[in-house]
Structure formats: C-alpha cells, structure tokens
Motif scaffolding. Structure first.
Motif, PDB file in Angstrom:
ATOM      1  N   ASP A  91       2.938  37.170  -3.447  1.00 41.34           N
ATOM      2  CA  ASP A  91       1.340  36.495  -3.761  1.00 41.34           C
ATOM      3  C   ASP A  91       1.501  35.157  -4.715  1.00 41.34           C
ATOM      4  O   ASP A  91       0.623  34.460  -4.821  1.00 41.34           O
ATOM      5  N   GLY A  92       2.951  35.026  -5.138  1.00 44.56           N
ATOM      6  CA  GLY A  92       3.183  33.735  -5.590  1.00 44.56           C
ATOM      7  C   GLY A  92       3.550  32.742  -5.037  1.00 44.56           C
ATOM      8  O   GLY A  92       3.849  31.621  -5.675  1.00 44.56           O
ATOM      9  N   PHE A  93       3.127  32.636  -3.754  1.00 37.60           N
ATOM     10  CA  PHE A  93       3.713  31.585  -2.846  1.00 37.60           C
ATOM     11  C   PHE A  93       3.394  30.269  -3.034  1.00 37.60           C
ATOM     12  O   PHE A  93       4.095  29.493  -2.643  1.00 37.60           O
ATOM     13  N   ASP A  94       2.366  29.991  -3.776  1.00 37.70           N
ATOM     14  CA  ASP A  94       1.740  28.448  -3.935  1.00 37.70           C
ATOM     15  C   ASP A  94       1.789  28.458  -5.514  1.00 37.70           C
ATOM     16  O   ASP A  94       1.089  27.386  -5.867  1.00 37.70           O
ATOM     17  N   GLY A  95       2.349  29.240  -6.324  1.00 34.99           N
ATOM     18  CA  GLY A  95       2.449  29.098  -7.692  1.00 34.99           C
ATOM     19  C   GLY A  95       0.949  29.113  -8.471  1.00 34.99           C
ATOM     20  O   GLY A  95       0.911  28.840  -9.563  1.00 34.99           O
ATOM     21  N   GLY A  96       0.061  29.927  -7.719  1.00 30.59           N
ATOM     22  CA  GLY A  96      -1.162  30.397  -8.471  1.00 30.59           C
ATOM     23  C   GLY A  96      -1.012  31.251  -9.702  1.00 30.59           C
ATOM     24  O   GLY A  96       0.010  32.129  -9.710  1.00 30.59           O
ATOM     25  N   GLY A  97      -1.695  31.179 -10.694  1.00 33.56           N
ATOM     26  CA  GLY A  97      -1.779  32.309 -11.669  1.00 33.56           C
ATOM     27  C   GLY A  97      -0.483  31.866 -12.710  1.00 33.56           C
ATOM     28  O   GLY A  97       0.121  32.908 -13.245  1.00 33.56           O
ATOM     29  N   ASN A  98       0.161  30.761 -12.555  1.00 31.74           N
ATOM     30  CA  ASN A  98       1.148  30.378 -13.638  1.00 31.74           C
ATOM     31  C   ASN A  98       2.487  30.996 -13.314  1.00 31.74           C
ATOM     32  O   ASN A  98       3.411  31.081 -13.871  1.00 31.74           O
ATOM     33  N   GLN A  99       2.535  31.351 -11.941  1.00 35.65           N
ATOM     34  CA  GLN A  99       3.777  31.897 -11.288  1.00 35.65           C
ATOM     35  C   GLN A  99       4.771  30.798 -11.053  1.00 35.65           C
ATOM     36  O   GLN A  99       4.498  29.880 -10.219  1.00 35.65           O
ATOM     37  N   PRO A 100       5.764  31.109 -11.226  1.00 36.79           N
ATOM     38  CA  PRO A 100       6.923  29.769 -10.894  1.00 36.79           C
ATOM     39  C   PRO A 100       7.340  29.820  -9.522  1.00 36.79           C
ATOM     40  O   PRO A 100       7.505  30.897  -9.044  1.00 36.79           O
ATOM     41  N   VAL A 101       7.363  28.768  -8.967  1.00 40.39           N
ATOM     42  CA  VAL A 101       7.870  28.519  -7.762  1.00 40.39           C
ATOM     43  C   VAL A 101       8.408  27.288  -7.398  1.00 40.39           C
ATOM     44  O   VAL A 101       8.226  26.131  -7.936  1.00 40.39           O
ATOM     45  N   GLU A 102       9.629  27.470  -6.853  1.00 40.91           N
ATOM     46  CA  GLU A 102      10.371  26.346  -6.614  1.00 40.91           C
ATOM     47  C   GLU A 102      10.079  25.265  -5.244  1.00 40.91           C
ATOM     48  O   GLU A 102      10.084  24.190  -5.351  1.00 40.91           O
ATOM     49  N   TYR A 103       9.335  26.125  -4.418  1.00 41.43           N
ATOM     50  CA  TYR A 103       9.174  25.512  -3.078  1.00 41.43           C
ATOM     51  C   TYR A 103       7.751  25.928  -2.372  1.00 41.43           C
ATOM     52  O   TYR A 103       7.740  27.288  -2.072  1.00 41.43           O
ATOM     53  N   VAL A 104       6.687  25.195  -2.537  1.00 36.70           N
ATOM     54  CA  VAL A 104       5.194  25.931  -2.318  1.00 36.70           C
ATOM     55  C   VAL A 104       5.228  26.211  -0.771  1.00 36.70           C
ATOM     56  O   VAL A 104       5.709  25.333   0.132  1.00 36.70           O
ATOM     57  N   LEU A 105       4.577  27.130  -0.256  1.00 34.27           N
ATOM     58  CA  LEU A 105       4.140  27.260   0.990  1.00 34.27           C
ATOM     59  C   LEU A 105       3.311  26.275   1.446  1.00 34.27           C
ATOM     60  O   LEU A 105       3.288  25.627   2.649  1.00 34.27           O
ATOM     61  N   GLY A 106       2.260  26.085   0.709  1.00 30.94           N
ATOM     62  CA  GLY A 106       1.299  25.213   0.915  1.00 30.94           C
ATOM     63  C   GLY A 106       0.114  25.586   1.862  1.00 30.94           C
ATOM     64  O   GLY A 106      -0.045  25.001   3.025  1.00 30.94           O
ATOM     65  N   LEU A 107      -0.438  26.814   1.382  1.00 34.57           N
ATOM     66  CA  LEU A 107      -1.379  27.425   2.536  1.00 34.57           C
ATOM     67  C   LEU A 107      -2.847  27.194   2.127  1.00 34.57           C
ATOM     68  O   LEU A 107      -3.605  27.901   2.004  1.00 34.57           O
ATOM     69  N   MET A 108      -3.331  26.112   1.983  1.00 38.33           N
ATOM     70  CA  MET A 108      -4.580  25.591   1.571  1.00 38.33           C
ATOM     71  C   MET A 108      -5.101  24.401   2.700  1.00 38.33           C
ATOM     72  O   MET A 108      -4.266  23.413   2.638  1.00 38.33           O
ATOM     73  N   TRP A 109      -6.178  24.606   3.043  1.00 40.74           N
ATOM     74  CA  TRP A 109      -6.760  23.779   4.104  1.00 40.74           C
ATOM     75  C   TRP A 109      -8.116  23.530   4.075  1.00 40.74           C
ATOM     76  O   TRP A 109      -9.024  24.124   3.662  1.00 40.74           O
ATOM     77  N   SER A 110      -8.168  22.111   4.580  1.00 42.84           N
ATOM     78  CA  SER A 110      -9.493  21.572   4.353  1.00 42.84           C
ATOM     79  C   SER A 110      -9.739  20.265   5.366  1.00 42.84           C
ATOM     80  O   SER A 110      -8.846  19.603   5.391  1.00 42.84           O
ATOM     81  N   GLU A 111     -10.847  20.305   5.957  1.00 41.69           N
ATOM     82  CA  GLU A 111     -11.071  18.985   6.662  1.00 41.69           C
ATOM     83  C   GLU A 111     -11.494  17.760   5.678  1.00 41.69           C
ATOM     84  O   GLU A 111     -11.297  16.614   6.049  1.00 41.69           O
ATOM     85  N   VAL A 112     -11.959  17.962   4.433  1.00 42.54           N
ATOM     86  CA  VAL A 112     -12.190  17.091   3.356  1.00 42.54           C
ATOM     87  C   VAL A 112     -11.132  16.588   2.639  1.00 42.54           C
ATOM     88  O   VAL A 112     -10.576  17.294   1.833  1.00 42.54           O
ATOM     89  N   LEU A 113     -10.292  15.307   3.057  1.00 42.10           N
ATOM     90  CA  LEU A 113      -9.416  15.068   2.307  1.00 42.10           C
ATOM     91  C   LEU A 113      -9.589  13.851   1.229  1.00 42.10           C
ATOM     92  O   LEU A 113     -10.632  12.914   1.833  1.00 42.10           O
TER      93      LEU A 113
END
Length: 274
Positions: A236-258
């Motif tokens: 569950d640290g896949f995108d670095g949330g909660g100050n968890q170190p991550v070298e390479y994010v999966l990037g699972l955040m989505w939105s039509e509004v950019l």
C-alpha cells in the motif's frame, strides 16, 4: 507550480498543434515523474507526435516556434497490459502472510476513496505517518493497492478512446531547451514505455509464477527486460502516501480535470474564431 506529466485519451494521433481530435479527455497528471502506469498504458505502439499543450516555447522568435513533441499510443493494447498487471498483482495477495507473532489486527476498514487517497498523497509532506512504513516492496498487496487497481481499470474503461497522449514537455524543459535535446528526451521516454510493455510481456503465463518473478524484479535488479520493474512497490505504499519511501511510483490517481484543459477540434476552432 510543479512540472508534470499529463495523460489524455483522444481520437487521433496529432500531426501538428492544430490537428485536434474530435474527442478528448483528461486522465491523469503527475508531478516531476512519469509513473509506471503511464508507461505501461503507452506501451502499445508509442510514437512521437505533436504536443497539444504548446506551439513553441515562450522565448521563441515570432514565426519560428521550437518543435515540441508528445507521445501517442493506441489505447487498447496498453489497457490490456494494465489489466494483466493488475491480475498478476492480485495473485500476490494470498502468497504472503503476516508474521505469526503479529498482534491481532482490528477489523479491516473499507478501502479509502480516490479523494481520500489524493488527500493522503498530497499531504504526505506534513506530520508523521500513523504507522511505521514497511520495507519497500515488502508483504502482499493490501486492500488499498487492489482497490486502486480496480478503480484505475474502471476509470480507464469509462474514458477509453482510440489513442492515448502522454505530454512530457514540462519535464523535458527541466533538462533541455534546444529542439534536438527536447526531441531526444521524448525519444528516451518512448523507449521507456516500450521497455515497460516488454517487461510485462516477459512474465510467465502462469499467474503464480508471474507474481513471483514480478515481486523479485521489483526488489532486485534483474536482466532486461525485467529491469524495467525495479523500484516498484507492491504494497500500500505504491504511490508514496503516508511518507513511505518509493523509488518508482505506480501512479494510480485519475481525473478528467487536469491543469491543461486541452481543446478538442470544435473547441479549438471556436477559440480561433473568437
């Protein structure tokens, strides 16, 4: 403002800045990096195309815009690879168990919503995490990663089109300003997208064995093409949330509004006539 990568779905491969698609939708944006999910989605025939974000740089001489490029790829092959990746990650879930001496955990809460994960991700620079961060890549996928993969696929299914567009110009100008160097940055990113697809395709057909090799490749440097998976977190640290170190994010955040709300053909023509 953070420099970002931007991902869109659209109905054409833009040949010029004015070559606008009939249909166009925002999908995602990410600060200072191109996540693995973007590269996997873009792996189904990535090609250099015209950027739809800008027609030259701000300091160009009038009438002599610097050529700016984005990346175009077919939507369906990339989505199929992301679905297979999700299936392999799901096969990891029963493969690893918590240590026997661990204290009994409270009843699991429902998976956080997309908004909740966004809030946690972008507030991760303040305060301390509620729990110690697990070692990178440790343990089995938990409910948040699995839910995020399911939400990702559902979102992409709802926004599918003929092509995907990956805009990296904001990242490219951080290291280059000349036309040749900017083009080289885009070509290097195309190679990374192809490598992501090749890495997934190299995993065995058997889900359990594919899961084992995927986990190993994220933790230790493997030979090509599996080296393209190194640094991913499959917990569950896949995108670095909660100050968890991550070298390479999966990037699972989505939105039509950019940040860049690109115009489709009808909107673009209307803006030029205004």
């Amino acid at each position: 403002m953070a420099n970002r990568a931007y991902l869109y779905s659209l109905s054409n491969r833009p040949a010029t800045f004015a070559d606008r698609p009939e249909t166009l939708s925002g999908l995602s944006e990410w600060a200072y990096a191109v996540p693995f999910s973007y590269r996997l989605l873009m792996s189904g025939d990535p090609q250099r195309c015209a950027s739809l974000i800008a027609d030259g740089l701000a300091d160009d001489e009038p009438g002599h815009p610097t050529p700016l490029y984005a990346i175009s790829s077919r939507f369906e092959p990339g989505l199929a690879r992301l679905k297979r990746f999700a299936g392999i990650v799901r096969a990891l879930a029963p493969a690893a168990a918590e240590p026997a001496a661990a204290p009994a955990a409270p009843l699991a809460k429902a998976a956080p919503s997309l908004l909740g994960r966004l809030k946690r991700l972008f507030s991760s620079g303040h305060g301390t995490p509620a729990e110690p961060a697990p070692r990178a890549g440790s343990g089995a996928p938990r409910h948040e990663l699995l839910a995020a993969l399911d939400e990702s696929i559902a979102f992409l299914e709802a926004h599918r089109d003929d092509y995907l567009l990956l805009e990296t110009i904001e990242l490219d100008v951080m290291t280059a300003s000349e036309a040749a160097a900017l083009q080289a940055n885009v070509e290097q990113e195309i190679a990374r997208c192809r490598q992501a697809g090749a890495a997934l395709d190299a995993l065995p057909a058997d889900p359990a064995e594919a899961a084992r090799q995927l986990r190993a490749a994220t933790r230790e440097h493997a030979a090509a093409p599996l080296d393209a998976l190194h640094g991913l977190r499959l917990d569950d640290g896949f995108d670095g949330g909660g100050n968890q170190p991550v070298e390479y994010v999966l990037g699972l955040m989505w939105s039509e509004v950019l940040y860049f709300d690109l115009h489709n053909r009808a909107e673009f023509e209307a803006s030029r006539q205004a």
